[in-house]
Design a protein around this motif. Structure first.
Motif, PDB file in Angstrom:
ATOM      1  N   PRO A   1       0.824  -1.211   0.000  1.00 19.07           N
ATOM      2  CA  PRO A   1       0.000   0.000   0.000  1.00 19.07           C
ATOM      3  C   PRO A   1       0.857   1.260   0.000  1.00 19.07           C
ATOM      4  O   PRO A   1       1.850   1.349   0.718  1.00 19.07           O
ATOM      5  CB  PRO A   1      -0.802  -0.115   1.304  1.00 19.07           C
ATOM      6  N   PRO A   2       0.495   2.277  -0.776  1.00 22.79           N
ATOM      7  CA  PRO A   2       1.236   3.539  -0.756  1.00 22.79           C
ATOM      8  C   PRO A   2       0.941   4.308   0.524  1.00 22.79           C
ATOM      9  O   PRO A   2       0.040   3.974   1.289  1.00 22.79           O
ATOM     10  CB  PRO A   2       0.715   4.271  -1.994  1.00 22.79           C
ATOM     11  N   VAL A   3       1.714   5.363   0.748  1.00 22.91           N
ATOM     12  CA  VAL A   3       1.587   6.126   1.987  1.00 22.91           C
ATOM     13  C   VAL A   3       0.358   7.025   1.984  1.00 22.91           C
ATOM     14  O   VAL A   3      -0.067   7.503   3.038  1.00 22.91           O
ATOM     15  CB  VAL A   3       2.853   6.970   2.219  1.00 22.91           C
ATOM     16  N   GLY A   4      -0.247   7.310   0.809  1.00 18.73           N
ATOM     17  CA  GLY A   4      -1.428   8.167   0.724  1.00 18.73           C
ATOM     18  C   GLY A   4      -2.286   7.787  -0.466  1.00 18.73           C
ATOM     19  O   GLY A   4      -1.934   6.910  -1.277  1.00 18.73           O
TER      20      GLY A   4
ATOM     21  N   GLN B   1      -4.868  -6.272   5.599  1.00 14.24           N
ATOM     22  CA  GLN B   1      -4.187  -5.207   6.315  1.00 14.24           C
ATOM     23  C   GLN B   1      -4.760  -5.082   7.729  1.00 14.24           C
ATOM     24  O   GLN B   1      -5.972  -5.018   7.923  1.00 14.24           O
ATOM     25  CB  GLN B   1      -4.319  -3.880   5.579  1.00 14.24           C
ATOM     26  N   TYR B   2      -3.850  -5.029   8.732  1.00 13.28           N
ATOM     27  CA  TYR B   2      -4.272  -4.994  10.135  1.00 13.28           C
ATOM     28  C   TYR B   2      -4.013  -3.614  10.754  1.00 13.28           C
ATOM     29  O   TYR B   2      -4.937  -2.923  11.155  1.00 13.28           O
ATOM     30  CB  TYR B   2      -3.524  -6.083  10.908  1.00 13.28           C
ATOM     31  N   THR B   3      -2.772  -3.200  10.823  1.00 15.95           N
ATOM     32  CA  THR B   3      -2.439  -1.883  11.362  1.00 15.95           C
ATOM     33  C   THR B   3      -1.455  -1.187  10.444  1.00 15.95           C
ATOM     34  O   THR B   3      -0.718  -1.832   9.677  1.00 15.95           O
ATOM     35  CB  THR B   3      -1.804  -1.992  12.769  1.00 15.95           C
ATOM     36  N   SER B   4      -1.412   0.129  10.536  1.00 18.93           N
ATOM     37  CA  SER B   4      -0.458   0.937   9.783  1.00 18.93           C
ATOM     38  C   SER B   4      -0.228   2.229  10.552  1.00 18.93           C
ATOM     39  O   SER B   4      -1.179   2.904  10.939  1.00 18.93           O
ATOM     40  CB  SER B   4      -0.980   1.241   8.376  1.00 18.93           C
ATOM     41  N   PHE B   5       1.029   2.543  10.824  1.00 16.88           N
ATOM     42  CA  PHE B   5       1.343   3.746  11.586  1.00 16.88           C
ATOM     43  C   PHE B   5       2.736   4.217  11.214  1.00 16.88           C
ATOM     44  O   PHE B   5       3.557   3.471  10.682  1.00 16.88           O
ATOM     45  CB  PHE B   5       1.262   3.479  13.097  1.00 16.88           C
ATOM     46  N   LYS B   6       3.003   5.487  11.519  1.00 15.43           N
ATOM     47  CA  LYS B   6       4.302   6.107  11.263  1.00 15.43           C
ATOM     48  C   LYS B   6       5.167   5.874  12.487  1.00 15.43           C
ATOM     49  O   LYS B   6       4.912   6.434  13.563  1.00 15.43           O
ATOM     50  CB  LYS B   6       4.119   7.599  10.990  1.00 15.43           C
ATOM     51  N   ALA B   7       6.189   5.042  12.350  1.00 10.72           N
ATOM     52  CA  ALA B   7       7.043   4.724  13.493  1.00 10.72           C
ATOM     53  C   ALA B   7       7.955   5.891  13.836  1.00 10.72           C
ATOM     54  O   ALA B   7       8.144   6.222  15.001  1.00 10.72           O
ATOM     55  CB  ALA B   7       7.866   3.473  13.215  1.00 10.72           C
ATOM     56  N   HIS B   8       8.551   6.517  12.811  1.00  8.47           N
ATOM     57  CA  HIS B   8       9.408   7.678  13.052  1.00  8.47           C
ATOM     58  C   HIS B   8       9.292   8.633  11.874  1.00  8.47           C
ATOM     59  O   HIS B   8       8.659   8.322  10.859  1.00  8.47           O
ATOM     60  CB  HIS B   8      10.869   7.253  13.285  1.00  8.47           C
TER      61      HIS B   8
ATOM     62  N   ARG C   1      -1.171  -2.843  18.179  1.00 11.22           N
ATOM     63  CA  ARG C   1      -2.281  -2.030  17.669  1.00 11.22           C
ATOM     64  C   ARG C   1      -1.825  -0.638  17.252  1.00 11.22           C
ATOM     65  O   ARG C   1      -2.615   0.163  16.796  1.00 11.22           O
ATOM     66  CB  ARG C   1      -3.374  -1.923  18.725  1.00 11.22           C
ATOM     67  N   GLY C   2      -0.535  -0.337  17.451  1.00 10.66           N
ATOM     68  CA  GLY C   2       0.009   0.925  17.000  1.00 10.66           C
ATOM     69  C   GLY C   2       0.164   1.979  18.064  1.00 10.66           C
ATOM     70  O   GLY C   2       0.633   3.084  17.761  1.00 10.66           O
ATOM     71  N   GLN C   3      -0.203   1.683  19.313  1.00 11.31           N
ATOM     72  CA  GLN C   3      -0.078   2.693  20.365  1.00 11.31           C
ATOM     73  C   GLN C   3       1.379   2.821  20.781  1.00 11.31           C
ATOM     74  O   GLN C   3       2.044   1.825  21.044  1.00 11.31           O
ATOM     75  CB  GLN C   3      -0.935   2.304  21.563  1.00 11.31           C
ATOM     76  N   PRO C   4       1.902   4.045  20.862  1.00 15.83           N
ATOM     77  CA  PRO C   4       3.323   4.215  21.215  1.00 15.83           C
ATOM     78  C   PRO C   4       3.578   3.888  22.677  1.00 15.83           C
ATOM     79  O   PRO C   4       2.808   4.241  23.557  1.00 15.83           O
ATOM     80  CB  PRO C   4       3.575   5.700  20.922  1.00 15.83           C
TER      81      PRO C   4
ATOM     82  N   ARG D   1       7.197   4.251   7.816  1.00 12.22           N
ATOM     83  CA  ARG D   1       5.862   3.740   8.093  1.00 12.22           C
ATOM     84  C   ARG D   1       5.922   2.220   8.238  1.00 12.22           C
ATOM     85  O   ARG D   1       6.578   1.530   7.453  1.00 12.22           O
ATOM     86  CB  ARG D   1       4.885   4.133   6.987  1.00 12.22           C
ATOM     87  N   VAL D   2       5.202   1.714   9.230  1.00 13.70           N
ATOM     88  CA  VAL D   2       5.131   0.277   9.495  1.00 13.70           C
ATOM     89  C   VAL D   2       3.704  -0.184   9.234  1.00 13.70           C
ATOM     90  O   VAL D   2       2.746   0.437   9.710  1.00 13.70           O
ATOM     91  CB  VAL D   2       5.551  -0.041  10.945  1.00 13.70           C
ATOM     92  N   THR D   3       3.560  -1.278   8.488  1.00 11.94           N
ATOM     93  CA  THR D   3       2.250  -1.831   8.153  1.00 11.94           C
ATOM     94  C   THR D   3       2.277  -3.324   8.432  1.00 11.94           C
ATOM     95  O   THR D   3       3.269  -4.000   8.140  1.00 11.94           O
ATOM     96  CB  THR D   3       1.906  -1.579   6.675  1.00 11.94           C
ATOM     97  N   SER D   4       1.185  -3.834   8.993  1.00  9.21           N
ATOM     98  CA  SER D   4       1.091  -5.258   9.286  1.00  9.21           C
ATOM     99  C   SER D   4      -0.074  -5.862   8.516  1.00  9.21           C
ATOM    100  O   SER D   4      -1.068  -5.189   8.239  1.00  9.21           O
ATOM    101  CB  SER D   4       0.907  -5.497  10.791  1.00  9.21           C
ATOM    102  N   PHE D   5       0.056  -7.162   8.183  1.00  3.15           N
ATOM    103  CA  PHE D   5      -0.943  -7.899   7.426  1.00  3.15           C
ATOM    104  C   PHE D   5      -1.258  -9.187   8.171  1.00  3.15           C
ATOM    105  O   PHE D   5      -0.360  -9.853   8.711  1.00  3.15           O
ATOM    106  CB  PHE D   5      -0.435  -8.218   6.021  1.00  3.15           C
ATOM    107  N   TYR D   6      -2.551  -9.539   8.176  1.00  2.00           N
ATOM    108  CA  TYR D   6      -3.017 -10.683   8.952  1.00  2.00           C
ATOM    109  C   TYR D   6      -3.271 -11.877   8.056  1.00  2.00           C
ATOM    110  O   TYR D   6      -3.955 -11.778   7.021  1.00  2.00           O
ATOM    111  CB  TYR D   6      -4.305 -10.333   9.685  1.00  2.00           C
ATOM    112  N   GLY D   7      -2.725 -13.030   8.474  1.00  6.08           N
ATOM    113  CA  GLY D   7      -3.032 -14.296   7.829  1.00  6.08           C
ATOM    114  C   GLY D   7      -2.415 -14.458   6.463  1.00  6.08           C
ATOM    115  O   GLY D   7      -1.705 -13.598   5.929  1.00  6.08           O
ATOM    116  N   ALA D   8      -2.678 -15.635   5.874  1.00 15.17           N
ATOM    117  CA  ALA D   8      -2.103 -15.965   4.572  1.00 15.17           C
ATOM    118  C   ALA D   8      -2.666 -15.100   3.455  1.00 15.17           C
ATOM    119  O   ALA D   8      -2.033 -14.942   2.409  1.00 15.17           O
ATOM    120  CB  ALA D   8      -2.349 -17.441   4.269  1.00 15.17           C
ATOM    121  N   LYS D   9      -3.858 -14.520   3.653  1.00 14.96           N
ATOM    122  CA  LYS D   9      -4.437 -13.647   2.627  1.00 14.96           C
ATOM    123  C   LYS D   9      -3.937 -12.217   2.727  1.00 14.96           C
ATOM    124  O   LYS D   9      -4.330 -11.373   1.918  1.00 14.96           O
ATOM    125  CB  LYS D   9      -5.968 -13.673   2.741  1.00 14.96           C
ATOM    126  N   LEU D  10      -3.114 -11.926   3.691  1.00 16.17           N
ATOM    127  CA  LEU D  10      -2.483 -10.617   3.864  1.00 16.17           C
ATOM    128  C   LEU D  10      -3.515  -9.499   3.954  1.00 16.17           C
ATOM    129  O   LEU D  10      -3.467  -8.500   3.231  1.00 16.17           O
ATOM    130  CB  LEU D  10      -1.493 -10.344   2.718  1.00 16.17           C
TER     131      LEU D  10
END
Length: 1186
Positions: free
Chosen positions: A14-17, A56-63, A94-97, A45-54
């Motif tokens: 996924p792109p950033v915007g 999208q679960y969470t996405s956040f700006k780490a730094h 879940r993306g909470q710092p 940016r960090v993005t996570s994907f769930y399961g074999a079908k990928l």
């Protein structure tokens, strides 16, 4: 890699915007505990994907973008750790710092790895001259490690950290000291990828292509994979890979299997031990692949290419990421609110429901972050300051006496805010000086303590507060120049129940020791064992008996468990189990305490059985049966293991001493169903009717599940000859008299369950019928007791250890809640709960003791005891005390020994016996002092002494003044100062070979201590000078009725000074002692003669006159005898030699040669500059016998 492996899913990254262009993946990582694939891009940016079908679960700006790409991702139980070029971050899944670490030395970070402390600490490095160690719990840099090398990849092996340098070499780094242990030159130019797992390192990289004039032109991939054996620290044969190895990974479950991949997608699965056989796959892409990652289960592989897409490879039927996955957190479904009609004025506003929150709200700001808004109150001006000001035409001026600078505003809010109810007390020496200056009969201000009500309203319970209240906070001991003896422990304890000091190592065990002490059955068996002839130096059951006896005799005075913790430190299994605070490990104190409880029960059982067998062999019988300890603590059970495929069942004995609580899944949601199933089980056995009024998961249900432990897991079936699903269940045959439980709280649901009001019952009832275990509480228990049909055993809650989590500001610590009513000599109708926060002891209401919350107060170890054993304190051990050790002569044939052993027939020790005692100490740890910039210092940890010599002489009888104990102690710790000028102890005195030649009775501490303990419990009176410090280092408490202290007999309270033994001997006895060094026999004999002089003064009625005369002489001579100059300078290098101890006065009945003496002393110079820690009101430099 099975034959049906293929591409399972492919998605664009996924792109950033919405209008942004796709970006390539810079990092892939599989989660270690959930079915998640984590990715990072070049913008942080960090993005996570769930399961074999990928999905999208969470996405956040780490730094931020300026920190560059996401370079590496690590995982622990609390979240994920992300590293950028200039910062390190941690967030929840879940993306909470959670925290962000930035440091001036973070210039070009590239990689990180966990250290020897597990997931609680990471080492970060890069193309910079320093590596940084970060505590992942606190989120702060704890150490900076200078390095000459630069690193680009880090991997954690089973023992070490493997780090790849930009030049093509790999460094094996020690995970504790961070020193380079081995350098392996893997590639000539550079390393492109590396992995380390089990005992192998695999790398792929580049070599320089030589062109023209033998100058390197560009790099080409090496057609092989290099392998390094970590176990033997040698290189192995490289694995050929003609397509050009670009990426490599070790299989997480097959220790010798590796996956190698080229940039064009050719994958080989190779066995490192047999590289000629390989499994080949081809991944398709219109561009080059940029990275590969394999899941922890080994059943999935993730690929990323330059087209900004992600592929998942695996077997479509059994693809999964982790072996034991945890469910991911999803958004809660919001129930539709009921519709309320507001058209009618008759509808009350109270019909609008309000939610009930059991956790801390985000709006509940901590008290320290709340600030008042508005003008500052006026500063209060001291009237004395106004009198010193000079008047001018424009006002007044004078010297600035305030603690702030000129024109600086003083914060008067903090000074007017209510102070904490738990203030630090003044030192005893300060209070004594204030008391002497105050009018007669007027107590010092510190002695007026506010009385707090014992019964509190439920809304005012301390456990309901958001922040940790003063009652539960950790208290540090403050030290003055007089050491720990000057600290006022009585300020924190007004009860008759003694607390335990927390300045010693491994003091985290204090709460467990307290609840065991207030459980009568544990106290009885420990004291009975201590009263036997056991002399094993590693016996923890003996140490518990000694400690329990000391707590009983102290009657509110603070004690310390130093002998117990010292024995625990030297126990061979303590380090391996992670029970020692001084050794680095990642476990929290709650886990350490539960491990300690398991270890104690196991070791106590072995100690008890060993002593029982010895008594049976020696005397043929023993007052306690061999299985008495198991009956107290062991749950007798048989485990049945059944294969769910072939139904084959195996059984084995499975006794348990510490039951670990397990909780039902989704305790908050499925509570009613679990109650129903449990009630149904009870109904089938006709042991009690179903009670529909009970709602929610109860403690009894959790205990039943935990004891029976019905579980299913994968295991090997000998009948099926393969791994199958195995069902395990315990059949209970017998329950113990003492039920010890480990709370084992791991999730927020568990915390919510314990936070339920009244969830932990003070009484439970247990029925064991035909192998089934049933537990009841509350109304159900009352109903069964009224019917009286079944044989039900009722248990009473005697104590709970509690973990107090102070957050990031304070380190978590443990406290104990004990119901002292069950261990009182007489039974009480009401519970009497006391909080034992180390040495801070306070009575608390029942609800306060059994109320927990989700944030800072959770239980750790729970102890129940059969109700029939309450208040049954067995004191028969005093009558059956085995005193043979007291009359045993370990050097029967040595004529030069310094003592004459007691005779059981002619001089038995008893309440009429007076024994004069003196001990000598050595220093095993220097004080830790913190120096401040203003020149002031603060003592963090005082000097630590160890017992080196114990001398006890007869205080009455025909042989009065003759020693019967003169033990030198074997010291296992390193001695940093023998204090020879004060103790008379030299290194040779404690050397086993030299001590034997000198005729010293060198014994372990356990034997020397037990002799004194036997004398104490036989009722003997101890006589000496300044015995407080002696008893503290010995770690024994002697009641005041059994102490005759000459420093108190020759003392005028108003003078605020106690006299040294040396001065009293010169002034009262007209003798010179301690001319060059101390001798314990000489000091004990001098104290005995001073006592006889005191008796003479009392009988003659001249005591007060003589005391005034003694103090008058002391004022004239500065309380020191004249300095003797004879015999100085013997040429021994300043070390004082030892002179003959003056013999005791010859009494009728003593034959010639019957009075032993200590080894000879010769004159010598003193060792200067040593200032021992002494008690208050006692001369530090001239006190004798210490």
């Amino acid at each position: 890699m099975d034959g049906d492996w293929d591409e399972v899913a492919r998605i664009p990254f996924p792109p950033v915007g919405l209008r942004a262009l796709p970006t390539p993946v810079t990092r892939l990582a599989f989660d270690i505990s959930q079915e998640l694939l984590w990715t990072g891009n070049q913008f942080g940016r960090v993005t996570s994907f769930y399961g074999a079908k990928l999905q999208q679960y969470t996405s956040f700006k780490a730094h931020t973008t300026k920190d560059g790409a996401v370079l590496q991702i690590l995982f622990n139980d609390k979240g994920i750790i992300i590293i950028g070029a200039h910062s390190v971050h941690m967030r929840t899944r879940r993306g909470q710092p959670l925290w962000t670490v930035r440091h001036d030395d973070m210039k070009e970070l590239r990689c990180m790895s966990f250290t020897s402390k597990g997931t609680n600490e990471i080492l970060v490095a890069g193309e910079q001259d320093k590596m940084l160690v970060i505590d992942t719990v606190k989120g702060e840099v704890t150490k900076q490690v200078p390095t000459e090398h630069k690193y680009k990849i880090m991997r954690r092996s089973s023992r070490n950290i493997c780090a790849a340098t930009p030049g093509g070499s790999v460094h094996i780094i020690d995970s504790v000291t961070f020193q380079v242990l081995k350098t392996w030159n893997a590639h000539t130019a550079a390393i492109n990828d590396m992995d380390a797992q089990h005992d192998f390192i695999v790398t792929c990289g580049y070599s320089a292509r030589q062109q023209g004039n033998y100058m390197p032109d560009n790099y080409m991939p090496d057609p092989f994979v290099n392998v390094f054996d970590l176990k033997n620290m040698t290189s192995m044969s490289p694995i050929p890979f003609p397509a050009g190895a670009a990426y490599v990974r070790m299989h997480p479950r097959m220790s010798t299997t590796s996956i190698v991949m080229s940039q064009i997608g050719q994958m080989h699965v190779v066995d490192l031990m047999n590289p000629n056989t390989s499994n080949v796959r081809q991944a398709n892409s219109m561009s080059y692949f940029s990275m590969i990652e394999i899941a922890p289960s080994g059943e999935a592989v993730a690929l990323a290419d330059h087209e900004c897409s992600i592929q998942i490879w695996g077997s479509p039927n059994k693809i999964h990421f982790t072996e034991f996955t945890r469910p991911i957190e999803t958004a809660d479904t919001v129930a539709a609110a009921p519709k309320i009609e507001f058209e009618s004025w008759d509808v009350p506003l109270s019909s609008v429901g309000m939610p009930y929150y059991r956790e801390v709200m985000l709006s509940a700001w901590p008290g320290g972050m709340i600030a008042e808004v508005g003008g500052l109150p006026p500063v209060k001006v001291d009237p004395q300051l106004l009198a010193t000001l000079s008047e001018t035409e424009w006002g007044y001026y004078g010297k600035n006496t305030r603690p702030v600078r000129r024109n600086q505003v003083e914060d008067v809010r903090g000074s007017e805010s209510p102070q904490s109810t738990l203030k630090q007390p003044k030192f005893l020496s300060e209070r004594a000086r204030e008391l002497a200056k105050s009018p007669a009969g007027t107590p010092a201000p510190e002695e007026n303590f506010p009385e707090f009500p014992l019964i509190l309203h439920e809304s005012k319970l301390e456990s309901h507060k958001i922040e940790v209240p003063d009652l539960y906070q950790h208290i540090e001991i403050k030290y003055s120049k007089f050491g720990i003896d000057d600290f006022d422990f009585g300020y924190f304890n007004k009860s008759q129940y003694s607390g335990l000091q927390n300045h010693i190592v491994n003091a985290y065990a204090n709460p467990l020791l307290q609840i065991m002490h207030y459980t009568p059955l544990i106290r009885n068996i420990a004291l009975q064992h201590a009263a036997t002839a056991c002399v094993d130096g590693m016996c923890l059951l003996c140490e518990l008996g000694f400690l329990f006896d000391m707590l009983d005799k102290a009657e509110g005075d603070a004690c310390q468990a130093s002998n117990f913790t010292k024995t625990l430190s030297y126990h061979p299994d303590s380090g391996r189990l992670g029970l020692l605070e001084e050794e680095p490990h990642g476990a929290d104190r709650t886990h350490m305490l539960q491990q300690l409880a398991r270890h104690l029960l196991k070791q106590m059982s072995q100690d008890y059985s060993t002593m029982v067998n010895k008594n049976v062999q020696s005397f043929g019988v023993d007052p306690q049966p061999p299985g008495a300890f198991q009956e107290l603590f062991q749950t007798s059970a048989v485990s049945s293991i059944r294969c769910m495929n072939c139904r084959n069942e195996n059984t084995k004995a499975d006794p348990t001493m510490l039951n670990e609580l397990i909780y039902p899944q989704n305790v908050g949601r499925a509570a009613s169903s679990s109650v129903s199933s449990d009630r149904t089980a009870n109904t089938k056995k006709k042991l009690g009717p179903r009670n529909p009024r009970v709602k929610g998961t109860t403690f009894s249900q959790v205990l039943k599940m935990s004891v029976e432990r019905e579980t299913t897991n994968k295991g090997w079936c000998n009948t099926c000859h393969r791994y199958q699903t195995l069902a395990t269940r315990k059949t209970i045959h017998k329950i113990p008299s003492v039920l010890m439980l480990a709370a084992s709280i791991h999730t927020a649901e568990h915390r919510h369950l314990w936070a339920t009001p009244g969830w932990l019952p003070e009484e439970i009832g247990i029925i064991v019928d035909n192998g089934n275990f049933f537990c009841y509480e509350g109304e159900d228990l009352k109903l069964h007791l009224q019917r009286g049909i079944h044989n039900i055993t009722v248990y009473s809650l005697t104590g709970v250890t509690i973990n107090i989590d102070g957050g990031k500001q304070q380190q978590s610590h443990l406290v104990a809640m004990a119901n002292v009513a069950h261990s009182a000599p007489t039974a009480s109708d009401k519970s009497q709960w006391y909080l034992f926060n180390d040495f801070h002891v306070k009575a608390v209401p029942d609800k306060e003791a059994l109320t927990f919350n989700t944030t800072w107060k959770t239980p750790s170890v729970i102890v129940y005891q059969t109700k029939s054993a309450n208040n049954r304190l067995d004191s028969s051990w005093k009558r059956n005390l085995d005193a043979r050790l007291l009359y045993l002569d370990l050097l029967p044939h040595r004529r030069d020994k310094t003592y004459q052993a007691l005779s059981r027939e002619t001089e038995p020790a008893g309440p009429d016996s007076i024994v004069a005692i003196d001990t000598e100490f050595v220093k095993i740890a220097q004080p830790e002092v913190e120096m401040h910039s203003d020149g002031n210092s603060k003592i963090l940890r005082p000097t630590v002494h160890a017992l080196a010599r114990t001398s006890i002489i007869r205080g009455n009888g025909m042989d009065e003044g003759v020693p019967f104990i003169d033990d030198y102690i074997i010291i296992d710790e390193k001695v940093v100062d023998y204090l020879t000028s004060y103790s008379g102890i030299t290194p040779e005195d404690l050397d086993k070979t030299i001590a034997m030649e000198r005729g010293h009775n060198l014994v372990p501490l356990k034997i020397a201590y037990k002799k004194i303990w036997i004398l104490l419990n036989l009722g003997c009176k101890f006589l000496g000078h300044g015995l407080k410090q002696d008893f503290r280092v010995i770690n024994i408490h002697v009641p005041k009725a059994q102490i005759i202290d000459t420093s108190g007999l020759f003392f005028i309270k108003e003078r605020l000074r106690k006299l040294s033994l040396q001065f009293l001997a010169y002034t009262v006895l007209k003798e010179d002692i301690q001319l060059h060094t101390h001798d314990s026999i000489e000091d004990a004999r001098t104290a005995l003669r001073l006592y006889r002089k005191y008796q003479e003064y009392v009988e003659a009625g001249i005591l007060e006159t003589m005391l005034q005369e003694i103090y008058a002489k002391g004022l004239a001579s500065n309380f020191k005898p004249p300095v003797k100059t004879t015999g100085i300078g013997n040429g021994n290098g300043g070390t004082p030699n030892r002179t003959d101890t003056p013999p005791s006065a010859h009494t009728p009945g003593n034959g010639p040669g019957t009075t032993p003496s200590t080894p000879s002393k010769k004159s010598g110079s003193s060792v200067f500059g040593i200032t021992p820690v002494s008690t208050p009101l006692r001369e530090s430099s001239s006190s004798g016998g210490a």
